[in-house]
Design an enzyme around this catalytic site. Structure first.
Site: not given
Length: 351
Positions: A75, A93
Site C-alpha cells: 500500500k 493508484h
C-alpha cells in the site's frame, strides 16, 4: 546482485505482505540479496523470513536503503512529500486522475525513482499477473452484508477488524444476519477474480446472486436493474469508457437497493462507475450513508483483502513469486512493461 528490500507497511490496519519465507528462500537460491524490515503487525511471522536467509532492518528505514535496492511493498507510502530515488514495487493508484497519485508521481520524478505499479504488471496479452482480487471481492461482499444486517436492525454498519480466516468471517456474518438475508445481489464483473470472490461469499450465505459481466453491460447503460437488487457489488476497475452503473440520481429514485459494495473502489477517479459518493470509507466507519428514505449505504474500503490478511497474503505471494524471480532482468517482460507505463504517466519534462 539484485537487492530486494521488503518494507513494512505503514498504513493502519495493514498486515499483508507480498512474499512468504518460502519465496525469500527461492530468491536467495537465485543469488538475490533480500532485506526485510521488522514489523509488529505483519501476518506472516518474522522468524520464518530470517530462517529463509533474509537480512533484517528496522521498520520504516527503506528511505535509507542502498540506492540500487528495489523497494517492495503493497500500500501507499507516507505522504511526506519527499523525493523518491528508489525503484518501488507497490500499488500506486496514480494513473487514473487521482489527486494523491499526481503527488506520488511528482515525488518519483523529483527523486529520479521509478514506480512499478502492481496493478500494471501485465503479461503479453495485457492481463494482470497477480492480484488480491478474489479476497477483495470476498471481504467486500462480507462487509456489505454486515451493513445490510445493521440496516435491518435500524443501525449502521459497525467497525470491522481482521478475521483469522474466512470461516470465522462467515460465522460472524451468520450471527449478524440472525436468520434473515437480503433478497438478492447483483455482481457486475462476475467473471473476474473480484466478482468471483463476491459471488462465492453470497453463495456461502445462500444469498441469491445475479452475475453480470461484459456481455450484460456492453450497451453502455442505463442500468435500472442495479436498483432492483438489495445489494450491488461493483467489481469493475475504473477505466476510460467504463459505463456509469449508479448515477447520482439513484439516491432519489425508487429502488430496492440498500447497500452498494464498491469493491473496485476508485471514487476519486474520473471514470468511477458509482457516482453517489466521492471518498473511500475505512474500517472504523465501513459505510457512508448517501440516502435516508429509503436508506442507501456505500461500502468503499480500499484495503479489503487486509481483513483476511493471512489468506490473502499467501495467495498473492504465490502469484508474485515467479515474477519476483525475474527482477534480475528488470528491463524486460512484466517489469519492462510496467516501466513503460510509468514513463507514459510521469510528469512532463522530468527525467
Amino acid at each position: 546482485m539484485t537487492h530486494l528490500w521488503i518494507r513494512a507497511e505503514s498504513r493502519p490496519n495493514e498486515e499483508r505482505v507480498g512474499i512468504t519465507p518460502e519465496g525469500v528462500k527461492a530468491l536467495k537460491d537465485k543469488g538475490f540479496h533480500v532485506t526485510i524490515e521488522q514489523s509488529a503487525t505483519r501476518a506472516v511471522p518474522m522468524a520464518g523470513f530470517v530462517e529463509a536467509g533474509a537480512e533484517t532492518a528496522p521498520e520504516g528505514t527503506w528511505p535509507d536503503a542502498p540506492r540500487d535496492a528495489i523497494i517492495y511493498g503493497l500500500k501507499e507510502l507516507p505522504e511526506d512529500g519527499t523525493p523518491l530515488p528508489h525503484r518501488h514495487i507497490m500499488f500506486g493508484h496514480a494513473y487514473k486522475g487521482q489527486s494523491s497519485g499526481a503527488r506520488l508521481l511528482k515525488r518519483f520524478a523529483e527523486g529520479g525513482g521509478t514506480l512499478y505499479d502492481l496493478e500494471y504488471l501485465l503479461n503479453e496479452d495485457g492481463r494482470r499477473v497477480a492480484a488480491f482480487g478474489y479476497w477483495a471481492g470476498y471481504a467486500g461482499a462480507a462487509v456489505s452484508v454486515l451493513a445490510w444486517a445493521a440496516q435491518a436492525k435500524g443501525g449502521v454498519c459497525p467497525p470491522v477488524n481482521t478475521w483469522a480466516n474466512s470461516e470465522a468471517m462467515l460465522a460472524d456474518l451468520r450471527a449478524a444476519l440472525d436468520g434473515d438475508k437480503p433478497s438478492g445481489a447483483l455482481v457486475i464483473g462476475a467473471l473476474g477474480r473480484v466478482g468471483t470472490g463476491a459471488t462465492d461469499l453470497c453463495k456461502s450465505l445462500d444469498i441469491s446472486v445475479t452475475q453480470w459481466d461484459m456481455a450484460e453491460t456492453a450497451h453502455g447503460g442505463p442500468f435500472p436493474e442495479v436498483l432492483e437488487h438489495a445489494l450491488f457489488f461493483n467489481c469493475i476497475l475504473a477505466s476510460p469508457g467504463c459505463p456509469v452503473f449508479v448515477p447520482a440520481s439513484a439516491t432519489q429514485a425508487p429502488r430496492a437497493l440498500r447497500v452498494i459494495g464498491d469493491i473496485a473502489c476508485d471514487p476519486q477517479s474520473d471514470f468511477s462507475p458509482v457516482k453517489v459518493y466521492n471518498k473511500e470509507t475505512d474500517w472504523q466507519a465501513p459505510v457512508v450513508r448517501v440516502a435516508d428514505d429509503p436508506v442507501l449505504d456505500v461500502m468503499a474500503i480500499d484495503n479489503l483483502p487486509s481483513l483476511l490478511p493471512l489468506e490473502s497474503s499467501l495467495d498473492f505471494a504465490g502469484q508474485m513469486l515467479p515474477w519476483l524471480q525475474t527482477l534480475d532482468r528488470i528491463d524486460a517482460g512484466v517489469w519492462g512493461r510496467a516501466k513503460a507505463i510509468y514513463d507514459e504517466h510521469k510528469p512532463e519534462g522530468k527525467a
